[in-house]
Design an enzyme around this catalytic site. Structure first.
Site, PDB file in Angstrom:
ATOM      1  N   GLU A   1      68.955  21.733  58.935  1.00  0.00           N
ATOM      2  CA  GLU A   1      69.196  22.001  57.529  1.00  0.00           C
ATOM      3  C   GLU A   1      70.667  22.059  57.131  1.00  0.00           C
ATOM      4  OE1 GLU A   1      66.862  22.411  55.041  1.00  0.00           O
ATOM      5  OE2 GLU A   1      65.412  21.719  56.530  1.00  0.00           O
TER       6      GLU A   1
ATOM      7  N   SER B   1       9.732  56.502  39.076  1.00  0.00           N
ATOM      8  CA  SER B   1       9.473  57.925  39.287  1.00  0.00           C
ATOM      9  C   SER B   1      10.573  58.640  40.051  1.00  0.00           C
ATOM     10  CB  SER B   1       8.144  58.111  40.032  1.00  0.00           C
ATOM     11  OG  SER B   1       7.074  57.754  39.187  1.00  0.00           O
TER      12      SER B   1
END
Length: 871
Positions: free
Chosen positions: A100, A466
């Site tokens: 780089e 119920s």
């Protein structure tokens, strides 16, 4: 003469041209720095402070753990593992410089030669060249700028690079670069990339591997060794050659590195146990509160759920769904003569392709290529499905069930064989809570998360049937009724509505206790009519149900509203803990990447006083364990260094933001290793029921198991469990809501689009067995316990009257549409004797009201204030 004049004019012209060119050159020479300076002055106010780099977000996956530290889920593909400059290997530094920015340590942030190379690369399309941006410019872009290709962004990058060079050292800049650069596969930074591509630490990378990583920043997808190995290999070898040219490696090292294979060994965090319903509800909760950034925060979240309990719950639900399918028949193969790889595994149901059919067995190939045999005992259940209420004759031959090339499902049996199965169309969910704190013990959202991501435990609004009756009865107990209060079970008519009991019979005057454990509809309706719908709705709201989802008519007594399994488990926890309303929660602790505690749950507890009595001992042990862990850590960590503290705020717009701290550059493990923590003093959960009321209802619900609609649960051999079955009209929903003093668990079963499950699919048939299988595992080593009674003691009743029992649930309940209400008169009997005190249980203190002021445990609503019970 003429020639001399012409020569003079030419000389004069040339001199003038030279002077003009010289002047232009001077002007240009002055204009460039002046223009550069002017542009710098223009952009300077917009440039970010380099100090912001200290607070830049470093990203790591969100990990989710069970209470016993098993990794059950992970989110976020981004991985960024920070390192210090001293931890960067020399070969790695050399590889990045070669690839780089070879002049990084010489230039001042901007390289003219590099810019020239960028132009050359753009013109020649030469992939072998380094990029035009310096490492400093890339730091400026990665930390502060976008990747857009505009002149303004590029100029900003140049000026910001100069600013970074002025304020930071080269070592700092290089460290920032290798920590932030994107290297593909979700890896940000070299340490993360080494882990992702090679499953290695940085100091174990070879020269070839460091060169491979250094080749990625230019184009992470283009040079990805996983997706484009040949192109990645070419660039790697070019970088190795550059390293040799620059004198970083010897010729022998170059040759060895160039001849090395790619050697990719991708790393993927393996889950200890895959529990996607729990992981997803955790992710969704955190994202909803803190934003999507939390998935890359590196948080390690510990839940309240024990992995073994969750596994038990999954097994119980699957067994219940398979049992339902066995009752209703074989729907046939999923497909025929299709590729097996097109079918995925669900739960423990594996796809398989039938290869040979014998008379009483068949052979099949599994996705792994293994050939298995299914014997007759593993398929003889497969009577043909005709309708939900009808199945065909029992098969006598395997060819009546499967054919060659059929795609079917197989599940393993306990004895190591295989059983024919099918993906259930029906669904089920389970929620288990600790009734003292509200901590979730286990939660199942459905058959399989990959089959359906809908979480029915949290989002499934269904008629509770119920199971709501105990809540209604509790409202009566709060108003002074007792378990032995007589209520009429004779026919009743409200307007044009003539409700009836499930068995079509009428028992005359019966006790409130018997009315509940036999689930008599008419008793429930009369009680609700007497105590009032408004007061009952208010109590149901305190239990944790949503009043907006409940009807304001007498159909409320039969469970005509809507509730989720989590809400019902919350409500039943009140009966188990002596009358307190707990708040369900499932996130126990949150740690950052380095195991620093960020959050500790401190829920309100039903028995805070009991907990606080042990607090001193708990804290003492926590401190001792923590100091021991620190000592051991110091002995093994050596001279590990750390970076400056960096904060990541994942809740920038939240008033309840939590800052993440990444302060240790060298964590010893990628897994949660949280130290013990000191708990805060517990707070008392609000009391919504007097101890007497909570005890009476818990006692009645134990009768539901001992001699009522849940009598099958007696097979567990425990007298300290209670609960209530629930079945809605046409058996569209089957429930069982039950509890033990240490566990409140609710099971639901039904179709996502409500439709009948079939005749006799009551709550006691479909849901109760699931509850029993789960609770059998949870209570295996738990001694018998009791819910506190009205005097603050645990107790039991000495006598139980022999009364009529039934194995049927409350199916075929009457139409629950809105009807007018009528009020009739009341009938009462003397109250029951006080239950005997159990001599084995110590005395404890119960809080009375929400303010912590003890109430009179024997206080009862005056008889005159009790509303009449309709005949």
């Amino acid at each position: 003469m003429i020639k001399e004049n012409a020569t003079a004019r030419l000389i004069h012209f040339l001199v003038g041209l030279f002077v003009a060119c010289l002047a232009l050159a001077v002007i240009l020479a002055l204009a460039v720095p002046i223009g550069f300076y002017g542009m710098a002055m223009y952009l300077s106010p917009t440039l970010p402070s380099t100090q912001e780099i200290k607070k830049a977000k470093l990203e790591m996956p969100l990990q989710i753990y069970s209470s016993d530290d098993k990794l059950i889920g992970q989110y976020g593909n981004r991985l960024s593992l920070p390192i210090t400059f001293d931890e960067i290997p020399d070969n790695l530094t050399h590889a990045f410089l070669a690839a780089e920015d070879a002049s990084f340590f010489q230039h001042s942030g901007i390289s003219i030669k590099g810019l020239g190379r960028a132009v050359t690369e753009a013109v020649t399309d030469d992939d072998s060249q380094t990029g035009g941006s310096t490492i400093t410019m890339q730091v400026a872009k990665n930390y502060f700028l976008s990747s857009e290709r505009t002149l303004n962004r590029k100029l900003t990058e140049l000026f910001l690079a100069r600013k970074i060079e002025d304020e930071l050292s080269k070592n700092d800049i290089l460290t920032l670069y290798v920590n932030k650069i994107y290297l593909g596969e979700g890896a940000y930074g070299v340490r993360a990339a080494a882990k992702k591509y090679y499953s290695k630490s940085l100091d174990n990378l070879t020269i070839a591997e460091t060169a491979m990583l250094a080749g990625l920043p230019k184009a992470p997808s283009k040079y990805n060794p996983v997706a484009n190995p040949e192109r990645a290999l070419t660039r790697r070898n070019w970088i190795i050659g550059r390293m040799h040219e620059l004198g970083y490696i010897t010729e022998a090292e170059r040759d060895e590195a160039v001849s090395s294979p790619i050697g990719i060994k991708l790393y993927k965090e393996k889950l200890d146990v895959n529990m996607p319903y729990l992981a997803e509800m955790t992710r969704a909760t955190l994202v909803n509160r803190y934003g999507k950034q939390v998935m890359h925060s590196g948080w390690r979240v510990r839940l309240t759920i024990d992995s073994e309990a969750q596994t038990d719950a999954e097994a119980a639900v699957l067994k219940g769904l398979v049992a339902y399918d066995h009752r209703h028949g074989w729907r046939g193969a999923e497909a025929n003569d299709e590729p097996l790889e097109n079918f995925r595994r669900y739960s423990s149901m594996s796809p398989a392709k039938v290869t040979k059919v014998n008379s009483r067995s068949f052979e099949a190939t599994m996705p792994s290529g293994e050939s298995v045999t299914v014997n007759w005992s593993g398929m003889n259940w497969a009577r043909k499905y005709i309708s939900v209420n009808r199945i065909g004759y029992s098969p006598s031959n395997a060819s009546q069930i499967v054919s060659e090339n059929d795609i079917i499902r197989l599940i393993p049996t306990a004895n190591g064989n295989w059983q024919l199965a099918q993906i259930p169309k029906i669904q089920s969910s389970l929620v288990s809570l600790n009734p003292s704190t509200g901590a979730v013990n286990a939660l199942i959202g459905g058959f399989d998360f990959n089959h359906s991501k809908f979480n029915r435990a949290l989002q499934g609004w269904r008629q509770p049937g119920s199971t709501i009756k105990p809540l209604v009865y509790t409202s009566a107990l709060k108003k002074g009724y007792r378990p032995d209060t007589m209520v009429s079970d004779n026919p009743i008519q409200v307007g044009s509505w003539k409700p009836k009991n499930s068995d079509g019979r009428f028992l005359g005057d019966i006790t409130l206790r018997r009315g509940l454990y036999l689930s008599r509809n008419l008793v429930s309706i009369r009680l609700l009519q007497a105590i009032g719908i408004t007061d009952t709705l208010n109590l149901l709201d305190e239990f944790g149900l949503d009043k907006e989802k409940l009807p304001t008519t007498l159909s409320l007594a039969l469970g005509a509203g809507q509730a989720t399994p989590l809400q019902m488990a919350t409500a039943y926890s009140t009966f188990a803990n002596g009358g307190h309303r707990i708040q369900p929660y499932f996130i126990e602790q949150i740690y950052n990447y380095n195991n620093k505690l960020l959050f500790q749950a401190n829920p309100q507890q039903a028995c805070a006083e009991c907990f606080n009595e042990k607090l001193e001992a708990l804290n003492k042990k926590a401190v001792e364990d923590y100091e021991s862990s620190i000592e051991n850590s110091d002995n093994t960590a050596g001279n590990a260094t750390s970076t400056d503290q960096q904060n990541v705020d994942v809740a920038e717009n939240s008033d309840e933001s939590i800052n993440l701290s990444i302060y240790d550059a060298s964590p010893q493990s990628d897994r949660l290793k949280a130290p013990p923590v000191q708990y805060e003093l517990a707070k008392q959960a609000p009391r919504i029921l007097e101890p007497r009321v909570a005890f009476d209802m818990a006692d009645i619900l134990r009768d539901v198991v001992q001699r009522g609609t849940a009598v099958r649960a007696k097979a567990l051999g425990r007298s300290d469990i209670g609960g209530k079955t629930g079945t809605t009209n046409d058996a569209k929903d089957a429930w069982f809501a039950g509890f033990h003093p240490t566990n409140a668990t609710v099971v639901w079963m039904g179709f996502d689009q409500p439709s009948t499950m079939g005749r006799r699919e009551y709550g006691g048939v479909a849901a109760l067995p699931v509850w029993m299988d789960f609770m059998r595992a949870q209570l295996k080593n738990t001694p018998r316990q009791w819910v506190p009674n009205e005097q603050g003691f645990t107790s039991r009743r000495l006598q139980k009257k022999a009364v009529e029992t039934t194995d049927n649930d409350e199916s075929n309940e009457p139409d629950t549409s809105e009807k007018p209400v009528t009020t009739q008169t009341q009938q009462r009997t003397p109250s029951t004797p006080e239950p005997e005190l159990s001599p084995q249980t110590p005395r404890t203190t119960n809080r009375g009201n929400n303010d912590g002021v003890p109430q009179n445990p024997l206080s009862v609503t005056p008889v005159d204030s009790i509303p009449p019970i309709p005949e």
